[in-house]
Scaffold this motif. Structure first.
Motif, PDB file in Angstrom:
ATOM      1  N   ILE A   1       0.861  -1.193   0.000  1.00  0.00           N
ATOM      2  CA  ILE A   1       0.000   0.000   0.000  1.00  0.00           C
ATOM      3  C   ILE A   1       0.892   1.236   0.000  1.00  0.00           C
ATOM      4  O   ILE A   1       1.439   1.615   1.038  1.00  0.00           O
ATOM      5  N   PRO A   2       1.095   1.874  -1.168  1.00  0.00           N
ATOM      6  CA  PRO A   2       1.885   3.108  -1.188  1.00  0.00           C
ATOM      7  C   PRO A   2       1.069   4.251  -0.568  1.00  0.00           C
ATOM      8  O   PRO A   2      -0.098   4.434  -0.925  1.00  0.00           O
ATOM      9  N   ALA A   3       1.693   4.988   0.324  1.00  0.00           N
ATOM     10  CA  ALA A   3       0.967   6.080   0.998  1.00  0.00           C
ATOM     11  C   ALA A   3       1.906   7.266   1.167  1.00  0.00           C
ATOM     12  O   ALA A   3       2.883   7.185   1.909  1.00  0.00           O
ATOM     13  N   ARG A   4       1.613   8.347   0.503  1.00  0.00           N
ATOM     14  CA  ARG A   4       2.443   9.548   0.642  1.00  0.00           C
ATOM     15  C   ARG A   4       1.619  10.674   1.251  1.00  0.00           C
ATOM     16  O   ARG A   4       0.394  10.751   1.059  1.00  0.00           O
ATOM     17  N   TYR A   5       2.301  11.534   1.973  1.00  0.00           N
ATOM     18  CA  TYR A   5       1.617  12.635   2.649  1.00  0.00           C
ATOM     19  C   TYR A   5       1.311  13.766   1.670  1.00  0.00           C
ATOM     20  O   TYR A   5       0.247  14.371   1.719  1.00  0.00           O
ATOM     21  N   ALA A   6       2.270  14.061   0.792  1.00  0.00           N
ATOM     22  CA  ALA A   6       2.103  15.185  -0.129  1.00  0.00           C
ATOM     23  C   ALA A   6       1.023  14.880  -1.160  1.00  0.00           C
ATOM     24  O   ALA A   6       0.976  13.796  -1.728  1.00  0.00           O
ATOM     25  N   SER A   7       0.151  15.840  -1.378  1.00  0.00           N
ATOM     26  CA  SER A   7      -0.878  15.737  -2.411  1.00  0.00           C
ATOM     27  C   SER A   7      -1.298  17.151  -2.782  1.00  0.00           C
ATOM     28  O   SER A   7      -1.619  17.952  -1.890  1.00  0.00           O
ATOM     29  N   SER A   8      -1.281  17.459  -4.055  1.00  0.00           N
ATOM     30  CA  SER A   8      -1.587  18.826  -4.473  1.00  0.00           C
ATOM     31  C   SER A   8      -3.018  19.218  -4.142  1.00  0.00           C
ATOM     32  O   SER A   8      -3.302  20.361  -3.814  1.00  0.00           O
ATOM     33  N   ARG A   9      -3.937  18.256  -4.216  1.00  0.00           N
ATOM     34  CA  ARG A   9      -5.352  18.571  -3.988  1.00  0.00           C
ATOM     35  C   ARG A   9      -5.794  18.297  -2.561  1.00  0.00           C
ATOM     36  O   ARG A   9      -6.714  18.944  -2.061  1.00  0.00           O
ATOM     37  N   LEU A  10      -5.143  17.359  -1.877  1.00  0.00           N
ATOM     38  CA  LEU A  10      -5.608  16.970  -0.547  1.00  0.00           C
ATOM     39  C   LEU A  10      -4.410  16.525   0.303  1.00  0.00           C
ATOM     40  O   LEU A  10      -4.202  15.331   0.514  1.00  0.00           O
ATOM     41  N   PRO A  11      -3.598  17.470   0.792  1.00  0.00           N
ATOM     42  CA  PRO A  11      -2.419  17.113   1.590  1.00  0.00           C
ATOM     43  C   PRO A  11      -2.794  16.292   2.820  1.00  0.00           C
ATOM     44  O   PRO A  11      -3.834  16.530   3.443  1.00  0.00           O
ATOM     45  N   GLY A  12      -1.942  15.333   3.167  1.00  0.00           N
ATOM     46  CA  GLY A  12      -2.192  14.497   4.334  1.00  0.00           C
ATOM     47  C   GLY A  12      -3.322  13.508   4.147  1.00  0.00           C
ATOM     48  O   GLY A  12      -3.888  13.007   5.125  1.00  0.00           O
TER      49      GLY A  12
END
Length: 256
Positions: A8-19
């Protein structure tokens, strides 16, 4: 069927929905909901791959195994390739990429993705598609289409309406062809570790950059992608704040 791994890849950074993985839905974080979907398959080896300490701490709080990966990865495939290398998994091992923003993913879809690789050893990747039924979707570039061969291996993916009905579309028709089924690609992937070992050396190709579709890189280098066909798309993923409200309502309804 449990002779495969789930990452399950899970990153914190997201342009539309951080965290995004840490958003709370019906009393649990999204990453916990996704992990529980994985556990339902009965698979022994389930790994959450992240580059963020907050996600690591949350995952460890509900008993998940976590592998910390580089923050430089451009996509989930690269992150999973690093996990396979860290874990030392053999070339014939099958891995399902379970996206960390899919808390409603059905168990059957995970199992079908793995089965494509287990049952078709010539495939390096697997994915999923569903019949297109809406004329507007057939011509929408945001809806990715796939053409299959007789054994359900992907021949090509495109944002265009494929296969193109030369005669049916020649007068600018906005109705999809009825000569053969059109399929919508669903971004659920499985990999054989032997493919992931090659992936880092596969340079981006013109097809991939032109269509902006990562899976075309695999086809360009001759990797076979076996597709499962499902009757309808899976539950909603989460990309926006509106998605959060919709998915939370569905989770609460399912638990009541």
């Amino acid at each position: 069927m449990s002779d495969y791994k789930i990452v399950i890849p899970a990153r914190y950074a997201s342009s539309r929905l951080p965290g995004k993985p840490l958003i709370e839905l019906a009393g649990k974080t999204m990453i916990q909901h996704v992990y529980e979907r994985a556990v339902e398959t009965g698979v022994k080896d389930i790994v959450i791959a992240t580059d963020n300490d907050r996600i690591r701490r949350e995952a460890e709080s509900f008993g998940a195994e976590v592998v910390m990966t580089s923050p430089e990865h451009e996509n989930g495939t690269e992150r999973i390739a690093e996990v396979a290398a860290i874990k030392g998994w053999d070339d014939d091992v099958v891995i399902v990429n379970l996206q960390g923003d899919e808390p409603l993913i059905p168990q059957q879809l995970i199992e079908m993705t793995a089965a494509s690789l287990i049952n078709y050893p010539q495939a390096g990747m697997s994915s999923v598609c569903t019949p297109l039924e809406d004329d507007q979707d057939a011509f929408d570039p945001n809806v990715v289409k796939v053409v299959l061969d007789k054994d359900q291996f992907a021949m090509y993916f495109s944002r265009a309406s494929i296969p193109w009905d030369r005669d049916g579309y020649k007068d600018g028709s906005d109705k999809m062809t009825t000569k053969m089924p059109l399929y919508r690609h669903i971004g659920m992937y499985g990999y054989r570790v032997s493919f992931l070992r090659q992936y880092h050396s596969m340079e981006s190709c013109a097809l991939e950059t032109t269509e902006a579709l990562e899976q075309l890189r695999a086809l360009w280098y001759g990797v076979k992608i076996h597709m499962s066909i499902i009757d309808e798309p899976p539950g909603h993923g989460i990309d926006t704040a509106e998605d959060v409200e919709r998915v939370e309502a569905l989770l609460q309804a399912a638990s009541s």
